[in-house]
Write an enzyme that holds these catalytic residues in place. Sequence first.
Site, short mmCIF file in Angstrom:
data_model
loop_
_atom_site.label_atom_id
_atom_site.label_comp_id
_atom_site.label_asym_id
_atom_site.label_seq_id
_atom_site.Cartn_x
_atom_site.Cartn_y
_atom_site.Cartn_z
N ASN A 169 47.02 29.28 38.83
CA ASN A 169 46.28 29.05 37.59
C ASN A 169 47.26 29.25 36.44
O ASN A 169 47.65 30.37 36.14
CB ASN A 169 45.12 30.05 37.50
CG ASN A 169 44.41 30.00 36.16
OD1 ASN A 169 44.64 29.08 35.36
ND2 ASN A 169 43.57 30.98 35.89
N LYS B 253 46.80 28.77 33.32
CA LYS B 253 46.20 29.17 32.04
C LYS B 253 46.76 28.27 30.91
O LYS B 253 47.03 27.10 31.17
CB LYS B 253 46.41 30.67 31.79
CG LYS B 253 45.98 31.47 33.04
CD LYS B 253 45.92 32.94 32.85
CE LYS B 253 45.47 33.60 34.16
NZ LYS B 253 45.27 35.02 34.06
N HIS C 165 36.18 31.67 35.47
CA HIS C 165 37.30 32.63 35.40
C HIS C 165 36.93 33.75 34.43
O HIS C 165 36.25 33.51 33.42
CB HIS C 165 38.57 31.91 34.94
CG HIS C 165 39.78 32.78 35.08
ND1 HIS C 165 40.12 33.71 34.14
CD2 HIS C 165 40.70 32.88 36.07
CE1 HIS C 165 41.21 34.36 34.55
NE2 HIS C 165 41.58 33.87 35.71
N GLU D 17 38.51 35.17 32.17
CA GLU D 17 38.89 34.93 30.77
C GLU D 17 37.86 34.03 30.08
O GLU D 17 37.58 34.19 28.90
CB GLU D 17 40.30 34.32 30.72
CG GLU D 17 41.35 35.38 31.00
CD GLU D 17 42.61 34.87 31.65
OE1 GLU D 17 42.88 33.66 31.60
OE2 GLU D 17 43.34 35.71 32.22
N GLU E 225 38.57 38.14 41.80
CA GLU E 225 39.60 38.55 40.84
C GLU E 225 39.12 39.76 40.06
O GLU E 225 38.42 39.62 39.05
CB GLU E 225 39.89 37.41 39.85
CG GLU E 225 40.41 36.15 40.51
CD GLU E 225 41.26 35.33 39.55
OE1 GLU E 225 42.44 35.15 39.84
OE2 GLU E 225 40.75 34.91 38.50
N SER F 284 47.52 39.85 39.71
CA SER F 284 48.88 40.34 39.89
C SER F 284 49.45 40.07 41.28
O SER F 284 50.15 40.93 41.85
CB SER F 284 48.97 41.83 39.53
OG SER F 284 48.57 42.03 38.18
#
Length: 256
Positions: free
Chosen positions: A11, A13, A98, A100, A170, A216
Amino acid sequence: MEQRTPLIAGNWKMFKTGPEAADYARRLLALLSGGTAGVEAMIAPPFTALSAVADLLAGSPVALGAQNLHPEKQGAFTGEISAPMLVAAGCRYVLVGHSERRQLFGETDEGVRLKITAALEAGLDPVLCIGETATEREAGRTFSVLDNQLKNGLEGLIPDRLRKLVIAYEPVWAIGTGKTASSAQTQEAHAYIRSQIAEGVEIALSKSIRILYGGSVKAENIAELMSMPDVDGALVGGASLDPDTFSRIVLYQRPW
Ligand code: 13P
Protein backbone atom coordinates in the site's frame (compact mmCIF):
# COMPACT_ATOMS: atom_id res chain seq x y z
CA MET A 1 -5.43 -27.95 5.60
CA GLU A 2 -6.86 -25.55 3.06
CA GLN A 3 -4.27 -24.19 0.62
CA ARG A 4 -4.38 -20.41 0.50
CA THR A 5 -2.10 -18.62 -1.96
CA PRO A 6 -0.04 -16.12 0.05
CA LEU A 7 -0.57 -12.49 -0.94
CA ILE A 8 2.05 -9.83 -0.27
CA ALA A 9 0.55 -6.43 -1.01
CA GLY A 10 2.12 -2.98 -1.01
CA ASN A 11 0.00 0.00 0.00
CA TRP A 12 1.89 3.01 -1.28
CA LYS A 13 -0.48 5.53 0.34
CA MET A 14 0.14 9.07 -1.04
CA PHE A 15 3.59 8.40 -2.48
CA LYS A 16 5.00 8.37 -6.03
CA THR A 17 4.07 10.03 -9.30
CA GLY A 18 3.23 8.09 -12.48
CA PRO A 19 6.83 8.16 -13.82
CA GLU A 20 8.19 7.13 -10.41
CA ALA A 21 5.68 4.29 -10.27
CA ALA A 22 6.64 3.05 -13.75
CA ASP A 23 10.30 3.05 -12.78
CA TYR A 24 9.46 1.12 -9.61
CA ALA A 25 7.37 -1.44 -11.52
CA ARG A 26 10.20 -2.12 -13.98
CA ARG A 27 12.67 -2.60 -11.16
CA LEU A 28 10.32 -4.80 -9.14
CA LEU A 29 9.57 -7.06 -12.12
CA ALA A 30 13.29 -7.45 -12.77
CA LEU A 31 13.86 -8.39 -9.13
CA LEU A 32 11.06 -10.96 -9.29
CA SER A 33 12.01 -12.32 -12.70
CA GLY A 34 13.20 -15.58 -11.10
CA GLY A 35 9.64 -16.29 -9.95
CA THR A 36 7.83 -15.74 -6.67
CA ALA A 37 7.62 -19.33 -5.39
CA GLY A 38 3.84 -19.44 -5.43
CA VAL A 39 3.43 -16.07 -3.71
CA GLU A 40 1.12 -13.52 -5.28
CA ALA A 41 2.25 -9.90 -5.12
CA MET A 42 0.17 -6.75 -5.45
CA ILE A 43 0.92 -3.05 -5.40
CA ALA A 44 -1.61 -0.31 -4.72
CA PRO A 45 -0.25 2.99 -6.08
CA PRO A 46 -2.17 6.28 -5.93
CA PHE A 47 -4.95 6.66 -8.55
CA THR A 48 -2.82 8.91 -10.77
CA ALA A 49 -0.13 6.23 -11.11
CA LEU A 50 -2.41 3.28 -11.95
CA SER A 51 -2.33 3.71 -15.71
CA ALA A 52 1.44 4.22 -15.69
CA VAL A 53 2.00 0.71 -14.32
CA ALA A 54 -1.02 -1.30 -15.56
CA ASP A 55 0.54 -2.35 -18.88
CA LEU A 56 3.89 -3.10 -17.30
CA LEU A 57 2.31 -5.41 -14.73
CA ALA A 58 -0.16 -7.16 -17.07
CA GLY A 59 0.63 -10.88 -17.21
CA SER A 60 3.23 -10.60 -14.41
CA PRO A 61 3.01 -12.10 -10.90
CA VAL A 62 2.34 -8.59 -9.58
CA ALA A 63 -1.32 -7.60 -9.53
CA LEU A 64 -2.56 -4.03 -9.46
CA GLY A 65 -4.73 -2.60 -6.71
CA ALA A 66 -6.25 0.75 -5.79
CA GLN A 67 -6.40 2.28 -2.33
CA ASN A 68 -10.03 3.38 -2.26
CA LEU A 69 -13.21 3.67 -4.33
CA HIS A 70 -16.58 5.37 -4.30
CA PRO A 71 -19.60 3.04 -3.96
CA GLU A 72 -21.53 4.55 -6.88
CA LYS A 73 -20.72 3.59 -10.46
CA GLN A 74 -20.78 7.18 -11.66
CA GLY A 75 -22.39 10.49 -10.81
CA ALA A 76 -21.89 13.98 -9.48
CA PHE A 77 -19.25 13.07 -6.89
CA THR A 78 -16.43 15.52 -7.49
CA GLY A 79 -13.03 14.05 -6.81
CA GLU A 80 -14.17 10.44 -6.52
CA ILE A 81 -13.29 7.26 -8.46
CA SER A 82 -15.67 4.33 -9.06
CA ALA A 83 -15.13 0.57 -9.17
CA PRO A 84 -15.72 0.28 -12.95
CA MET A 85 -13.12 3.04 -13.46
CA LEU A 86 -10.60 1.02 -11.45
CA VAL A 87 -11.36 -2.12 -13.46
CA ALA A 88 -10.84 -0.18 -16.69
CA ALA A 89 -7.55 1.16 -15.29
CA GLY A 90 -6.32 -2.43 -14.87
CA CYS A 91 -6.99 -3.03 -11.18
CA ARG A 92 -7.81 -6.41 -9.74
CA TYR A 93 -7.80 -5.42 -6.06
CA VAL A 94 -9.01 -2.47 -4.04
CA LEU A 95 -8.33 -1.63 -0.40
CA VAL A 96 -11.43 -0.80 1.60
CA GLY A 97 -11.68 0.73 5.06
CA HIS A 98 -7.99 1.37 5.70
CA SER A 99 -7.59 2.82 9.20
CA GLU A 100 -6.26 6.08 7.72
CA ARG A 101 -9.51 6.43 5.78
CA ARG A 102 -11.52 5.62 8.88
CA GLN A 103 -9.57 8.00 11.12
CA LEU A 104 -8.74 10.87 8.78
CA PHE A 105 -11.65 10.80 6.35
CA GLY A 106 -14.53 9.69 8.55
CA GLU A 107 -15.13 6.38 6.80
CA THR A 108 -17.75 4.28 8.61
CA ASP A 109 -18.49 0.54 8.63
CA GLU A 110 -21.65 1.34 6.67
CA GLY A 111 -19.61 3.12 4.00
CA VAL A 112 -17.16 0.22 3.99
CA ARG A 113 -20.00 -2.22 3.34
CA LEU A 114 -21.26 -0.17 0.39
CA LYS A 115 -17.75 -0.02 -1.05
CA ILE A 116 -17.23 -3.78 -0.68
CA THR A 117 -20.55 -4.40 -2.42
CA ALA A 118 -19.63 -2.04 -5.26
CA ALA A 119 -16.17 -3.58 -5.64
CA LEU A 120 -17.53 -7.13 -5.83
CA GLU A 121 -20.21 -6.09 -8.29
CA ALA A 122 -17.58 -4.61 -10.60
CA GLY A 123 -15.39 -7.74 -10.36
CA LEU A 124 -12.73 -6.28 -8.06
CA ASP A 125 -11.32 -8.26 -5.13
CA PRO A 126 -11.78 -6.07 -2.05
CA VAL A 127 -9.23 -6.08 0.75
CA LEU A 128 -11.17 -5.19 3.88
CA CYS A 129 -8.91 -3.54 6.46
CA ILE A 130 -9.78 -3.87 10.13
CA GLY A 131 -7.88 -3.36 13.37
CA GLU A 132 -7.96 -1.94 16.86
CA THR A 133 -6.29 1.17 18.25
CA ALA A 134 -3.82 1.07 21.15
CA THR A 135 -6.49 2.37 23.53
CA GLU A 136 -8.92 -0.32 22.44
CA ARG A 137 -6.31 -3.04 22.90
CA GLU A 138 -5.33 -1.72 26.33
CA ALA A 139 -8.98 -1.73 27.34
CA GLY A 140 -9.26 -5.41 26.33
CA ARG A 141 -11.58 -4.55 23.45
CA THR A 142 -9.56 -5.94 20.53
CA PHE A 143 -11.91 -8.82 19.74
CA SER A 144 -15.09 -6.79 20.06
CA VAL A 145 -13.69 -4.08 17.76
CA LEU A 146 -12.70 -6.68 15.14
CA ASP A 147 -16.06 -8.37 15.51
CA ASN A 148 -17.97 -5.11 14.96
CA GLN A 149 -15.88 -4.07 11.97
CA LEU A 150 -16.39 -7.47 10.39
CA LYS A 151 -20.10 -7.78 11.14
CA ASN A 152 -20.99 -4.26 10.07
CA GLY A 153 -18.66 -4.28 7.10
CA LEU A 154 -20.02 -7.53 5.71
CA GLU A 155 -23.63 -7.37 6.86
CA GLY A 156 -26.10 -8.76 4.34
CA LEU A 157 -23.44 -10.04 1.94
CA ILE A 158 -23.96 -13.71 1.14
CA PRO A 159 -21.01 -16.16 1.33
CA ASP A 160 -21.06 -16.77 -2.43
CA ARG A 161 -20.42 -13.08 -3.04
CA LEU A 162 -17.49 -13.08 -0.63
CA ARG A 163 -15.24 -15.75 -2.17
CA LYS A 164 -12.86 -13.09 -3.47
CA LEU A 165 -12.77 -11.03 -0.31
CA VAL A 166 -9.42 -10.62 1.42
CA ILE A 167 -9.15 -9.37 5.00
CA ALA A 168 -6.22 -7.33 6.29
CA TYR A 169 -5.72 -7.21 10.05
CA GLU A 170 -3.91 -3.95 10.70
CA PRO A 171 -3.63 -2.99 14.36
CA VAL A 172 -3.62 0.81 14.22
CA TRP A 173 -0.85 1.02 16.84
CA ALA A 174 1.46 -0.96 14.56
CA ILE A 175 0.95 1.16 11.43
CA GLY A 176 3.93 3.35 10.58
CA THR A 177 5.26 3.06 14.14
CA GLY A 178 7.96 0.45 13.66
CA LYS A 179 6.12 -1.49 16.37
CA THR A 180 5.09 -4.77 14.75
CA ALA A 181 2.51 -6.95 16.48
CA SER A 182 4.23 -10.07 17.78
CA SER A 183 3.63 -13.25 15.82
CA ALA A 184 1.61 -14.55 18.77
CA GLN A 185 -0.61 -11.42 18.86
CA THR A 186 -1.03 -11.62 15.10
CA GLN A 187 -1.92 -15.31 15.11
CA GLU A 188 -4.42 -14.75 17.94
CA ALA A 189 -6.20 -11.96 16.04
CA HIS A 190 -6.17 -13.86 12.74
CA ALA A 191 -7.54 -17.03 14.35
CA TYR A 192 -10.26 -14.92 15.95
CA ILE A 193 -11.17 -13.28 12.63
CA ARG A 194 -11.32 -16.71 10.96
CA SER A 195 -13.55 -18.05 13.73
CA GLN A 196 -15.89 -15.07 13.34
CA ILE A 197 -16.15 -15.68 9.60
CA ALA A 198 -16.95 -19.35 10.33
CA GLU A 199 -19.61 -18.36 12.84
CA GLY A 200 -21.12 -15.34 11.12
CA VAL A 201 -20.75 -16.17 7.43
CA GLU A 202 -19.72 -19.71 6.50
CA ILE A 203 -17.25 -22.39 7.57
CA ALA A 204 -16.04 -23.04 4.01
CA LEU A 205 -15.34 -19.33 3.52
CA SER A 206 -13.48 -19.16 6.84
CA LYS A 207 -11.10 -21.83 5.55
CA SER A 208 -10.48 -20.32 2.14
CA ILE A 209 -10.37 -16.60 2.97
CA ARG A 210 -6.94 -14.97 3.03
CA ILE A 211 -6.13 -12.90 6.10
CA LEU A 212 -3.16 -10.54 5.71
CA TYR A 213 -1.26 -8.81 8.49
CA GLY A 214 -0.33 -5.14 8.20
CA GLY A 215 1.66 -2.87 10.50
CA SER A 216 5.42 -2.26 10.25
CA VAL A 217 6.07 -5.36 8.14
CA LYS A 218 9.71 -5.50 7.02
CA ALA A 219 12.03 -7.94 5.30
CA GLU A 220 13.31 -8.81 8.77
CA ASN A 221 10.00 -9.89 10.29
CA ILE A 222 7.97 -11.25 7.37
CA ALA A 223 9.19 -14.86 7.60
CA GLU A 224 8.22 -15.21 11.23
CA LEU A 225 4.79 -13.65 10.64
CA MET A 226 4.22 -15.94 7.65
CA SER A 227 5.08 -18.99 9.76
CA MET A 228 1.85 -18.49 11.71
CA PRO A 229 -0.90 -20.85 10.52
CA ASP A 230 -3.55 -18.15 10.04
CA VAL A 231 -1.34 -15.53 8.42
CA ASP A 232 -1.80 -15.68 4.65
CA GLY A 233 0.17 -12.64 3.62
CA ALA A 234 0.95 -9.04 4.43
CA LEU A 235 -0.19 -5.53 3.64
CA VAL A 236 2.99 -3.51 3.64
CA GLY A 237 3.15 0.28 3.84
CA GLY A 238 6.51 2.03 4.19
CA ALA A 239 8.61 -1.00 3.31
CA SER A 240 6.75 -1.44 0.01
CA LEU A 241 8.01 1.89 -1.37
CA ASP A 242 11.42 0.58 -2.34
CA PRO A 243 11.37 -2.24 -4.92
CA ASP A 244 14.45 -3.92 -3.40
CA THR A 245 12.91 -4.09 0.05
CA PHE A 246 9.48 -5.06 -1.24
CA SER A 247 10.93 -7.83 -3.41
CA ARG A 248 12.69 -9.24 -0.35
CA ILE A 249 9.37 -9.32 1.47
CA VAL A 250 7.67 -11.05 -1.48
CA LEU A 251 10.54 -13.55 -1.63
CA TYR A 252 10.42 -14.16 2.13
CA GLN A 253 10.91 -17.89 1.70
CA ARG A 254 14.38 -17.35 0.23
CA PRO A 255 17.34 -17.34 2.64
CA TRP A 256 19.25 -14.04 2.20
P1 13P B 1 3.42 0.40 7.55
O1 13P B 1 3.89 -0.90 6.92
O2 13P B 1 4.15 1.59 7.04
O3 13P B 1 3.35 0.28 9.03
O4 13P B 1 1.89 0.61 7.04
C1 13P B 1 1.00 -0.43 7.13
C2 13P B 1 -0.23 -0.07 6.38
O5 13P B 1 -0.95 0.82 6.74
C3 13P B 1 -0.53 -0.86 5.18
O6 13P B 1 -1.82 -0.61 4.73
